[in-house]
Design a protein around this motif. Structure first.
Motif, mmCIF file in Angstrom:
data_model
loop_
_atom_site.group_PDB
_atom_site.id
_atom_site.type_symbol
_atom_site.label_atom_id
_atom_site.label_comp_id
_atom_site.label_asym_id
_atom_site.label_seq_id
_atom_site.Cartn_x
_atom_site.Cartn_y
_atom_site.Cartn_z
ATOM 1 N N GLU A 1 10.637 2.353 7.892
ATOM 2 C CA GLU A 1 11.719 2.266 6.911
ATOM 3 C C GLU A 1 11.335 1.340 5.760
ATOM 4 O O GLU A 1 11.530 1.665 4.580
ATOM 5 N N LYS A 2 10.764 0.183 6.088
ATOM 6 C CA LYS A 2 10.360 -0.770 5.047
ATOM 7 C C LYS A 2 9.258 -0.195 4.167
ATOM 8 O O LYS A 2 9.282 -0.327 2.934
ATOM 9 N N LYS A 3 8.291 0.475 4.776
ATOM 10 C CA LYS A 3 7.170 1.045 4.026
ATOM 11 C C LYS A 3 7.664 2.115 3.062
ATOM 12 O O LYS A 3 7.229 2.183 1.907
ATOM 13 N N MET A 4 8.579 2.958 3.529
ATOM 14 C CA MET A 4 9.128 4.003 2.664
ATOM 15 C C MET A 4 9.980 3.409 1.552
ATOM 16 O O MET A 4 9.907 3.835 0.399
ATOM 17 N N ARG A 5 10.803 2.423 1.892
ATOM 18 C CA ARG A 5 11.668 1.800 0.885
ATOM 19 C C ARG A 5 10.825 1.098 -0.180
ATOM 20 O O ARG A 5 11.094 1.214 -1.381
ATOM 21 N N ASP A 6 9.771 0.385 0.256
ATOM 22 C CA ASP A 6 8.907 -0.306 -0.706
ATOM 23 C C ASP A 6 8.190 0.676 -1.621
ATOM 24 O O ASP A 6 8.036 0.433 -2.821
ATOM 25 N N ALA A 7 7.760 1.810 -1.042
ATOM 26 C CA ALA A 7 7.067 2.822 -1.854
ATOM 27 C C ALA A 7 8.003 3.406 -2.900
ATOM 28 O O ALA A 7 7.601 3.682 -4.029
ATOM 29 N N ARG A 8 9.249 3.593 -2.525
ATOM 30 C CA ARG A 8 10.212 4.157 -3.476
ATOM 31 C C ARG A 8 10.580 3.156 -4.566
ATOM 32 O O ARG A 8 10.813 3.530 -5.719
ATOM 33 N N ARG A 9 10.610 1.877 -4.212
ATOM 34 C CA ARG A 9 10.992 0.853 -5.192
ATOM 35 C C ARG A 9 9.843 0.483 -6.122
ATOM 36 O O ARG A 9 10.074 -0.029 -7.213
ATOM 37 N N ASP A 10 8.606 0.724 -5.682
ATOM 38 C CA ASP A 10 7.436 0.344 -6.477
ATOM 39 C C ASP A 10 7.348 1.235 -7.723
ATOM 40 O O ASP A 10 7.163 2.456 -7.607
ATOM 41 N N PRO A 11 7.457 0.663 -8.908
ATOM 42 C CA PRO A 11 7.408 1.484 -10.140
ATOM 43 C C PRO A 11 6.054 2.160 -10.345
ATOM 44 O O PRO A 11 5.958 3.152 -11.062
ATOM 45 N N LYS A 12 5.004 1.628 -9.723
ATOM 46 C CA LYS A 12 3.668 2.206 -9.882
ATOM 47 C C LYS A 12 3.403 3.333 -8.875
ATOM 48 O O LYS A 12 2.426 4.064 -9.001
ATOM 49 N N SER A 13 4.253 3.432 -7.872
ATOM 50 C CA SER A 13 4.032 4.428 -6.825
ATOM 51 C C SER A 13 4.623 5.772 -7.223
ATOM 52 O O SER A 13 5.736 5.849 -7.743
ATOM 53 N N GLU A 14 3.861 6.833 -6.965
ATOM 54 C CA GLU A 14 4.317 8.192 -7.241
ATOM 55 C C GLU A 14 4.582 8.976 -5.948
ATOM 56 O O GLU A 14 4.815 10.179 -5.987
ATOM 57 N N LEU A 15 4.572 8.256 -4.818
ATOM 58 C CA LEU A 15 4.599 8.942 -3.536
ATOM 59 C C LEU A 15 5.865 9.763 -3.305
ATOM 60 O O LEU A 15 5.824 10.854 -2.748
ATOM 61 N N PHE A 16 7.002 9.244 -3.693
ATOM 62 C CA PHE A 16 8.256 9.966 -3.465
ATOM 63 C C PHE A 16 8.988 10.272 -4.760
ATOM 64 O O PHE A 16 10.171 10.590 -4.753
ATOM 65 N N LYS A 17 8.265 10.210 -5.874
ATOM 66 C CA LYS A 17 8.920 10.378 -7.162
ATOM 67 C C LYS A 17 9.421 11.788 -7.407
ATOM 68 O O LYS A 17 10.432 12.000 -8.062
ATOM 69 N N ASP A 18 8.705 12.797 -6.899
ATOM 70 C CA ASP A 18 9.130 14.176 -7.138
ATOM 71 C C ASP A 18 9.989 14.715 -6.001
ATOM 72 O O ASP A 18 10.254 15.897 -5.901
ATOM 73 N N GLN A 19 10.446 13.795 -5.120
ATOM 74 C CA GLN A 19 11.326 14.213 -4.036
ATOM 75 C C GLN A 19 12.766 14.235 -4.528
ATOM 76 O O GLN A 19 13.182 13.395 -5.320
ATOM 77 N N ALA A 20 13.509 15.217 -4.090
ATOM 78 C CA ALA A 20 14.911 15.318 -4.505
ATOM 79 C C ALA A 20 15.723 14.272 -3.748
ATOM 80 O O ALA A 20 16.315 14.541 -2.708
ATOM 81 N N ILE A 21 15.725 13.058 -4.281
ATOM 82 C CA ILE A 21 16.352 11.941 -3.590
ATOM 83 C C ILE A 21 17.846 12.204 -3.359
ATOM 84 O O ILE A 21 18.430 11.768 -2.385
#
Length: 604
Positions: free
Chosen positions: A211-231
């Protein structure tokens, strides 16, 4: 419905082999991987398919390799110090023209700096074309089945997580490997799941870190890992993390379905098994391209034997048709000539089909030999009755004392299931069972470990739902292999035609309760975590109002094909659901019993 995870992973690997370019690239290249990369690619792409992606050679990074200075190389390796050193040495030796470096999971800043420093010192920076974190650290065995890694499975095994002398660093590495694997799967899907898990075990630790790893990835402005996911997607997947200790019996249970039997008796590894045929060991691939396997792998073995016979008869009919057409060839019959042309064009498919049928006949023959020699149908039937609280025709003790039934391992598995399914077994009776097992040649160390575990947890198996199970009469089956040439009948001699009931195993019951938001004592205490929420919520349950159709189940400590097939049967009965099953490793019963025995010896 959720995307096909396996198809997504194949697309990601092909994109990597295309030099991470969206444009088609026909460049020939070398593929260099470590054991982890090899095992990820093996169930996905054949050598022919790799060739179609432009791969001329695939080599292990640790092996001695000859320089090919005019060809680019694609690396697919774990980000370890050893691999960084090997790649740096390849750069220094100018082994290849250009270097495309792909790490299976995220590389640390320190290792990246080490690689940069090495290429600067060897003046080969210009040869390093691209470096990528691929987030592909999961092994997709089938469309709905994955593991952390087939290679070095011991590092994330049940024994590794439960051994009393385990170092903190070893446990940490194991938890991190599992977390990275599940994280990679959802990065590949571009999905953020709702997470549910029981409290107080390794599954909870993995859930919180994930949960923490996913939340951090989503909050990181440099990360594109979940950017194209339909949040804001209305329908999100559910991830259920479970601990192996919730159900030990199912993993030791003698099975009766085709795929699980093959794994139990022949150790199905990366969709391959070894079978002895006429005193020779043959290697067989059992992948998604095999239509017979895809259709029958989850069926009871007697049904598969009948299905193999049907396939064999269909091949014979096709062969007879070819002979008939040969007889009329040249007779001036245009219709016959057209049929001949069509038949000739279908010959490669027929030959492949015949080869597949021969393979399944050989496997079925070997399975039936094991079943008869060890009376596995009897063990399956007795264990089913124990787990469903059905009256036994013969006491467990009498079965254990019978020298003509099963091996020492079969008897130990039977007793462990009986022991865990019995709430209160007096010490004097327990000792009588142990003495009997030891006389049969069993190492009973595991019982000591299970007794301790049973005393501090709810390990005793709850009563399983009763099912209607027919034991049928005995039908007659001679040696399967001889029927390929000599017989039109394909039956089972000396093997009971047991009908497998559709009772839900504990994992399946848990999936049903959590995905349908049912309130039950088994799952009411489960944690609910959501990486979509920027701050961790301690009370997420009231917000869960919609049932889940896309469910991902992961068992920390190892899984089994029995559980996997039970879940797939449940999914077939609920067409609106899609279930993906994962585990730290796919254990056969012998391997799991060995781990329990080691834990018993370590705890004494």
């Amino acid at each position: 419905m959720a995307a096909d995870v396996r198809a997504r992973q194949i697309d990601a690997v092909k994109h990597m082999l295309n030099l991470n370019s969206p444009k088609s690239n026909s460049t020939w290249k070398i593929l260099v991987f470590d054991e982890y990369g090899r095992d990820i690619i093996a169930p996905l792409l054949t050598v022919k398919e790799l060739r179609e992606c432009g791969v001329t050679l695939n080599l292990l990074v640790a092996d001695k390799r000859d320089p090919i200075p005019d060809v680019p190389v694609v690396y697919f390796v774990m980000p370890t110090k050893q691999n960084i050193d090997l790649i740096s040495q390849d750069c220094k030796n100018q082994m290849y023209e250009k270097f495309y470096i792909n790490f299976i999971t995220a590389v640390s800043r320190q290792l990246l700096e080490d690689l940069a420093q090495a290429t600067i010192e060897s003046d080969t920076v210009a040869r390093v074309e691209k470096i990528f974190d691929q987030y592909l650290s999961f092994c997709m065995l089938e469309q709905n089945l994955f593991t952390v890694s087939a290679y070095d499975a011991e590092a994330c095994s049940y024994y590794a997580l439960n051994r009393p002398d385990a170092k903190d660093s070893d446990i940490e590495n194991c938890i991190n490997a599992i977390t990275d694997s599940v994280f990679s799967l959802f990065v590949t899907l571009r999905e953020l799941p709702v997470i549910r898990c029981p409290k107080g075990n390794a599954a909870e630790i993995v859930a919180e870190r994930l949960e923490k790893k996913m939340r951090d990835a989503r909050r990181d402005p440099k990360s594109e890992l979940f950017k194209d996911q339909a949040i804001t997607s209305f329908q999100r997947p559910l991830l259920i993390l479970l601990d192996r200790n919730m159900d030990i019996c199912s993993t030791l249970h003698h099975t009766w379905t085709y795929q699980a039997l093959i794994h139990d008796l022949f150790n199905l590894y990366l969709n391959r098994c070894k079978v002895e045929v006429e005193e020779k060991v043959k290697n067989y691939d059992l992948g998604p391209d095999d239509s017979f396997w895809a259709k029958n792998k989850g069926k009871p073995f007697p049904e598969v034997a009948d299905a193999v016979h049907v396939e064999l008869e269909a091949c014979r009919a096709a062969e007879q048709e070819i002979k008939r057409l040969k007889d009329v060839m040249g007779g001036g019959d245009e219709n016959a000539n057209d049929q001949i042309a069509n038949t000739v064009s279908s010959l490669p498919e027929l030959m492949e089909r015949k080869k597949r049928v021969d393979m399944h006949i050989n496997i079925a023959t070997a399975l039936s030999d094991c079943i008869r020699s060890r009376n596995l149908d009897k063990f399956f039937e007795v264990e089913e009755k124990i787990m469903t609280k059905t009256t036994l025709e013969e006491s467990v003790l009498d079965t254990l004392k019978n020298p003509n039934v099963g091996t020492a391992e079969d008897k130990l598995r039977l007793f462990v299931i009986y022991y865990l399914s019995t709430s209160d077994l007096p010490d004097n009776e327990l000792q009588q069972y142990i003495d009997t097992l030891q006389e049969a040649g069993c190492d009973t160390s595991c019982i000591e470990y299970l007794a301790k575990l049973k005393s501090v947890s709810s390990l005793s198996a709850p009563p399983q739902p009763k099912l209607t199970s027919s034991t049928g009469g005995y039908s007659s089956m001679s040696n399967m292999f001889k029927y390929v040439k000599n017989s039109s009948k394909f039956m089972m001699e000396g093997v009971k035609s047991l009908v497998v009931g559709h009772r839900k195993l504990p994992v399946t019951r848990t999936v049903d309760c959590l995905s349908e938001l049912k309130q039950t004592p088994e799952t009411d205490s489960f944690l609910a975590l959501d990486p979509k929420i920027y701050r961790k919520s301690e009370n997420l349950l009231p917000a869960l109002k919609n049932t889940f159709n896309d469910v991902y189940v992961f068992v920390v400590g190892g899984g089994s094909y029995v559980e996997y097939q039970n879940l797939m049967t449940y999914a077939e009965q609920h067409p609106d659901k899609r279930i993906v099953y994962g585990s730290s490793e796919m254990m056969d019963s012998s391997n799991f019993l060995e781990q329990l025995t080691k834990l018993g010896g370590a705890s004494s």
